[in-house]
Design an enzyme around this catalytic site. Structure first.
Site, mmCIF file in Angstrom:
data_model
loop_
_atom_site.group_PDB
_atom_site.id
_atom_site.type_symbol
_atom_site.label_atom_id
_atom_site.label_comp_id
_atom_site.label_asym_id
_atom_site.label_seq_id
_atom_site.Cartn_x
_atom_site.Cartn_y
_atom_site.Cartn_z
ATOM 1 N N ASP A 460 -0.520 1.245 -12.586
ATOM 2 C CA ASP A 460 -0.260 0.283 -11.599
ATOM 3 C C ASP A 460 -0.419 -0.979 -12.204
ATOM 4 O O ASP A 460 -1.124 -1.282 -13.120
ATOM 5 C CB ASP A 460 -1.204 0.254 -10.248
ATOM 6 C CG ASP A 460 -0.417 0.749 -9.075
ATOM 7 O OD1 ASP A 460 0.496 0.786 -9.163
ATOM 8 O OD2 ASP A 460 -1.169 0.941 -8.044
ATOM 9 N N ASP A 782 -3.240 3.078 -6.394
ATOM 10 C CA ASP A 782 -4.423 2.895 -5.293
ATOM 11 C C ASP A 782 -3.795 3.261 -3.858
ATOM 12 O O ASP A 782 -4.358 3.622 -2.847
ATOM 13 C CB ASP A 782 -5.126 1.575 -5.538
ATOM 14 C CG ASP A 782 -3.982 0.432 -5.669
ATOM 15 O OD1 ASP A 782 -2.671 0.956 -5.393
ATOM 16 O OD2 ASP A 782 -4.503 -0.553 -5.896
#
Length: 1221
Positions: A460, A782
């Site tokens: 990410d 996340d």
């Protein structure tokens, strides 16, 4: 169902307590009432609430709480509620006692054989033939002058039994400490789980166990509900209840149609406030746990027998069969057992295969030894000596046979490397413990080892590569592009008021800016970081968003369209006093601008916003911001006048159009300072880092170049989700692996990606066979939307700070500091585990080869093993156990990152290691045989060969045994290096465990030799003899240098061993590509300095081609109803060796549904934090080992790779050997 629930309720202590106080107590509401209320759904629940309490506020009053301010939070009130309604904990299953673990250790087949042999030997040693002279029974039986010596015949049997007891106690203690460690890990994970509640009017985070009945909890998407509750207020709230009902569709929760929220379900969209009405064992999850717990003990044995049949039947039904709600504990148990497990980890697969092969070889050798010994004895006694069979001699002949049998079993014991599972366990447990300090919380043990093989990391951007501390640094307001945040007096009053109002109400009320923790520190950002940046923008304009939130509390918001992966924007509607409506929206600039038809000017008026104006803004404002790595967000609003009548709020396309643009802001999220260096180390270690983000392509490219993922002039791809989907799909819109294979090797940045895109990319890389070896993919994430990719990847990393519950439960490792550089440490530890196992293997196999050959040859030539059973057991037990501890706890070094990943098919025993094993075996065998056949002349002592039954120990054989042990001790130091390094002492004093074990073993050996006496078949040696033994042992180190000098590439006959899967020859044209995948041999590198990669010559190249064409494909069906049937105890995996992780899933694994039909092109800046796209998952906070694969997979017992041979029968010795690993 309700009947059984009532029964379980009456059986509990709290249940009796609550019934006794049914109509009394501090609360006008009993536990039983609340339990029966939570069993109702939908309209029935609403009817019951209206009938008994009037409405939810009436229920709040009865529970003495406030829907706005929550509980007062006084300690005595909380304690009283816990006593009355129970605590929010579900008691875990009792751990196994030490005695149970001892009993399990005793089930080992080889140990049972040894016990039986020892008991027979013990019984026969007390038998004296009555009249017959011993000499009449043959030469071997006679010759014992001292009657006392003959009486000591029982000692060997007793010593073997004692050795078995030692082995069992060590094994049981290891299992016990392992379980204790995992319980500690489990409690740590539980302690980290917090939930947001309102107490005394303040929003606070409390531990899940501290939630009580009457609490008012705030829920937002990505949350796992920790208790049952009734909705007080909700915005667009959708819940995944499949874990309880089996229904895969998300259930919309409103006050009018269904206000009941149940524990263990997941918030997939929206937000809201709930009143907690049942906790712990009284919640719906707890009730099912109680039912399962009650039925479990009785059904345990039957289930074990049925498990394989269940697994087989399960695979035929596919992974996603719809199930009814839980009807009985038996059914729950069946489904719990029926779950197919993930395939074994790479290392487990290789070790299992290697152990089975060694076990077979050992079995063959031991069988051969026994047959040869018995044959030689028979030939010698009845043919050469020509003695008749005397009935009175039969016990003596049986004693000989038992002795031979014991020798055979001892050969088997030494051959089977039972130290292997121990080494793996110790190495992994040690690594997991140390990784905690490096901010890696490992949830699945095998993830640690798999990480060492990682070849690709899909990361990410937000929070992992960047600091996840967002601030607005640029703005486009009133026709002007401000490079810094403007003063508030430069902004027209009307625009400013609309802006402040829009940001205040259209950001989740859980997001806020708090005062700094330390004096002079930065203000704390709580909640979604992108929203915090906007709230910080309001504060920089010297306004206060809290005054707006106080004027318009969450309850007064007319309608909220929360962020989700399809909508990709957030909008909030307010109803004005005159009946009109005003809607505020925020979202990705280039997309939301397309919905705008007007824009606010410097004068504070709205003017028409034409397509060419939009192109101007995109070209001159958005692109320059993005190229600086800023995330761009557009803020807009729309008025709905009363004359138009009530809009159709469900028709989102009509609502979210005709907007008026207020401003565009550029939000900066700086790159973490340590990330560029960490990425450089990854690339040097042969790991490709790819960025997968929801940001726009320009922002993503700018951040990627700052991190060092892409460099100017590189021939790498940076594309967005739309382009990615166009390239990988055929005309019918189906994904094709060949198309993905053309893209992924060069892909470095995937921007504007949806959850499906991320999952498709990960699956595409894992299933690809373009490059060898097959890729091992790690993924970081996340947000809720990262769940599917985290679950699919070989190793999923979730963020401990910014991560949602969904992401954490889908992951294998949690990064407690959200930092990319911690992943590099995980790679180091993973590679270290692999090397530790290889070091141990090199040492163990040298001992095995030498001991087996010595026992076999010695037995065949001298009719007795030079190394006695008890001595072999000492060598086996202490060398195995101690060596595994010594070699498995070597700390990792930076040099581990200087080589390429091993890959899935790298053999456990490389050719360099094979050279070391055979080289040292040659030296040791030469020494042992020299001592065995000429030792009595060298040392001028009596020969120990051809000693009769029960003969006293001899100096000769003691020297042989002692020299053997000394050689193993020094070879243990050699085993510290497996790539042909010269300096075997490098870093030895950094590992005090190793030093103390080598020294400790040496001391114990002195005690055994000098004072071991008859049990160990030893006599005390003189100083001279000791020095010779140590000198011959030290020769191992000198010989090691000679072995290192021989270049591996010259030894064409050497083969590697311990492959994970079937292999096939590599075509000639691939040889060049494969060169750098073979192992590094430092000795050879010295000889050819500067050449790190070299051609291995004409022989067979032992780098394997992966044959696993993964048949795993996405299951588009809905999930099984089994979050709870499956989750009997948090330690499931400890008891079922077939489980994919030798240990557990501490929290349950979410289940993800990926719709793969239409590529959903993201419309807006994906903020990757809590506002990420929700994905489906099921789980329960205290639940466990539940693996709901996204794909169908083979449920073979033990989960061996499809291509791996030997699907052993459960119950067979091979099966037990395999599962013990």
């Amino acid at each position: 169902m309700s009947k059984s629930k009532d029964n379980s309720f009456r059986g509990s202590k709290r249940g009796r307590h609550a019934q006794a106080n049914h109509d009394v107590g501090d609360f006008n509401c009993s536990l039983k009432e609340l339990r029966s209320l939570m069993e109702l759904r939908g309209p029935e629940g609403i009817a019951r609430i209206q009938e008994c309490y009037g409405d939810v506020e009436g229920l709040c009053t009865r529970l003495r709480t406030s829907p706005i301010h929550g509980l007062g939070g006084h300690a005595d009130d909380i304690a009283r509620r816990k006593e009355e309604f129970g605590q929010n904990v579900i008691p875990p299953k009792k751990p196994k006692t030490f005695l149970q673990l001892v009993w399990e250790a005793l089930q080992d087949v080889t140990l049972i054989i040894l016990e039986v042999a020892a008991i027979i030997s013990l019984g026969l040693s007390f038998y004296r033939p009555p009249d017959a002279e011993r000499e009449n029974c043959g030469k071997a039986a006679g010759g014992v002058e001292d009657e006392g010596e003959a009486d000591a015949g029982w000692i060997e049997g007793a010593a073997i039994l004692l050795s078995v007891v030692c082995v069992v106690l060590v094994t049981a203690f290891n299992d016990w400490s392992k379980e204790k460690q995992f319980r500690g890990l489990q409690s740590r994970i539980e302690q980290e789980q917090k939930f947001t509640v309102v107490r005394g009017g303040q929003v606070v985070q409390v531990h899940v166990a501290e939630i009580v009945v009457g609490d008012v909890a705030q829920v937002k998407y990505g949350d796992l509900l920790p208790a049952d509750g009734v909705l007080i207020q909700g915005n667009d709230l959708k819940i995944d209840e499949s874990s309880l009902t089996g229904e895969s569709d998300h259930v919309k929760k409103t006050l009018d149609n269904d206000p009941m929220l149940l524990s263990g379900t997941h918030v997939m969209e929206g937000s809201g406030k709930i009143l907690i009405t049942a906790v712990g064992v009284n919640s719906q999850t707890g009730i099912i746990f109680t039912l399962l717990g009650a039925g479990e003990d009785e059904d345990d044995d039957e289930e074990e027998k049925e498990i394989t049949a269940l697994k087989l039947s399960k695979s035929q039904d596919g992974a996603g069969v719809e199930m009814q709600a839980l009807n009985s504990d038996d059914e729950g148990e069946e489904k719990k057992k029926a779950h197919p497990k993930k395939e074994k980890s790479v290392l487990q697969g290789k070790l299992t295969k290697l152990a089975v092969q060694i076990g077979k070889a050992g079995l063959f050798m031991s069988g051969l030894t026994v047959i040869i010994l018995i044959t030689l004895f028979m030939v010698d006694t009845f043919w050469i000596q020509g003695l008749p069979w005397i009935a009175d001699c039969t016990p003596i002949y049986i004693q000989f046979c038992v002795k031979f049998f014991i020798i055979g079993v001892t050969v088997l014991v030494v051959a089977v490397p039972e130290g292997l599972p121990l080494a793996v366990t110790i190495s992994l447990a040690y690594s997991v413990k140390k990784m905690m300090k490096d901010n890696n919380l490992v949830r699945h043990l095998d993830a640690c080892e798999t990480m060492g093989n990682a070849t690709a990391i899909c990361s990410d951007k937000t929070g992992t590569l960047t600091m996840n501390r967002m601030t607005v640094v640029q703005a486009y307001l009133g026709d002007r592009h401000y490079r810094v945040v403007p003063e508030s007096d430069l902004i027209p009053g009307k625009v400013l008021d609309l802006l402040i109002m829009g940001i205040g109400v259209n950001c989740a009320y859980t997001s806020k800016i708090m005062s700094p923790e330390k004096e002079g520190g930065l203000p704390r950002q709580v909640g979604n970081k992108t929203e915090c940046a906007l709230l910080g923008f309001v504060l920089e304009l010297r306004r206060d968003y809290m005054t707006i939130r106080n004027d318009i509390p969450e309850e007064k918001l007319f309608k909220v369209y929360t962020f989700n992966s399809v909508r990709k924007s957030m909008s909030t509607v307010l109803k004005n006093a005159d009946g009109s409506y005003r809607m505020f929206s925020k979202g990705a600039s280039e997309i939301l601008l397309k919905k705008c038809c007007k824009i606010m000017t410097a004068s504070g008026e709205a003017k028409v916003f034409k397509p060419r104006d939009r192109d101007y803004v995109v070209k001159n404002v958005i692109e320059p911001m993005a190229s600086e790595g800023l995330r761009t967000i557009c803020l807009a609003y729309r008025d709905f006048p009363p004359v138009d009548g009530e809009p159709d709020w469900e028709n989102e396309t009509d609502i979210l159009t005709g907007l008026t643009c207020l401003c565009v802001v550029g939000i900066e999220d700086p790159v973490r300072p340590e990330v560029p260096d960490a990425i450089k180390r990854c690339q040097r270690a042969g790991i490709t880092v790819r960025m997968v983000t929801g940001d726009n392509i320009d922002t993503a490219r700018a951040i990627a170049s700052k991190c060092g993922i892409v460099h100017p002039g590189d021939d790498f791809l940076c594309i967005d989700g739309k382009e990615f989907n166009r390239r990988i799909r055929n005309q019918l819109g189906e994904i094709e692996q060949e198309r993905i294979d053309k893209i992924w090797p060069k892909l470095r940045v995937l921007a504007r990606s949806s959850p499906t895109d991320k999952h498709t990319l990960v699956k595409g890389i894992m299933d690809s066979t373009v490059l060898e070896p097959r890729q091992v993919v790690a993924v970081t994430g996340d947000g809720t939307n990262d769940g599917p990719a985290l679950k699919k990847a070989d190793v999923g990393f979730a963020m401990g700070i910014a991560g949602t519950d969904v992401a954490k439960e889908a992951s294998d490792i949690i990064l407690t500091d959200d930092n990319f550089s911690s992943i590099v440490k995980a790679v180091m530890w993973g590679r270290n585990v692999y090397d530790s196992i290889s070091k141990f293997l090199q040492f163990q196999l040298t001992v095995n080869v030498v001991a087996v050959i010595v026992a076999f040859t010695g037995a065949c030539i001298t009719q007795d093993s030079p190394l006695k059973a008890v001595q072999m057991l000492w060598v086996n037990l202490i060398m195995d156990t101690f060596a595994s501890l010594a070699l498995a706890t070597e700390p990792p070094t930076e040099s581990l990152l200087l080589r390429k990943p091993y890959g899935r098919n790298k053999p456990l025993i490389s050719r360099t290691m094979m050279k070391n094993i055979l080289g040292h075996a040659v030296y040791q065998l030469t020494v042992i045989f020299t001592l065995l056949f000429t030792g009595e002349q060298i040392f001028d002592i009596d020969s120990g060969r051809y000693a009769p039954l029960h003969a006293p120990p001899s100096e000769h054989y003691t020297i042989v045994f002692n020299t053997f042990v000394m050689m193993q001790l020094f070879n243990e130091i050699n085993a510290r290096k497996i790539h042909g390094e010269r300096n075997v002492f490098d870093g030895i004093f950094k590992n005090m465990i190793f030093c103390s074990i080598v020294f400790g073993t040496f001391v114990i050996q002195i005690v055994i030799v000098q004072f071991g006496g008859k049990p160990f078949s030893c006599v005390g040696l003189s100083i001279d003899q000791w020095l010779w033994c140590v000198f011959l042992g030290f020769g191992c180190l000198l010989w090691g240098q000679v072995v290192t000098t021989v270049p591996t590439s010259r030894l064409k006959f050497l083969k590697s061993a311990g492959h994970g899967t079937q292999q096939e020859e590599i075509p000639e044209d691939e040889l060049e590509e494969m060169e750098d995948l073979d192992e590094i041999d430092h000795g050879e590198m010295e000889m050819r300095r500067g050449q790190v990669l070299w051609c291995r010559g004409l022989g067979r190249i032992q780098t394997q081609v992966c044959l696993i064409n993964s048949k795993l494909h996405l299951s588009l069906q809905s999930s099984l109803m089994n979050a709870f049937q499956d989750t009997l105890s948090p330690y499931e995996g400890l008891e079922t060796p077939e489980s994919r992780n030798s240990i557990h899933n501490f929290m349950t694994t979410p289940e993800f549904r990926i719709e793969d039909s239409e590529p959903q092109i993201p419309l807006i800046d994906d903020t990757e934090g809590e506002d990420d796209a929700p994905t489906k998952r099921n789980a329960n906070n205290n639940a466990v080992d539940r693996i709901i694969p996204l794909y169908k997979e083979s449920p073979k017992t033990g989960g061996i790779h499809q291509s791996a041979a030997l699907p052993p029968r459960p119950g067979s010795p091979l099966h037990s050997l395999e599962t013990s690993l």
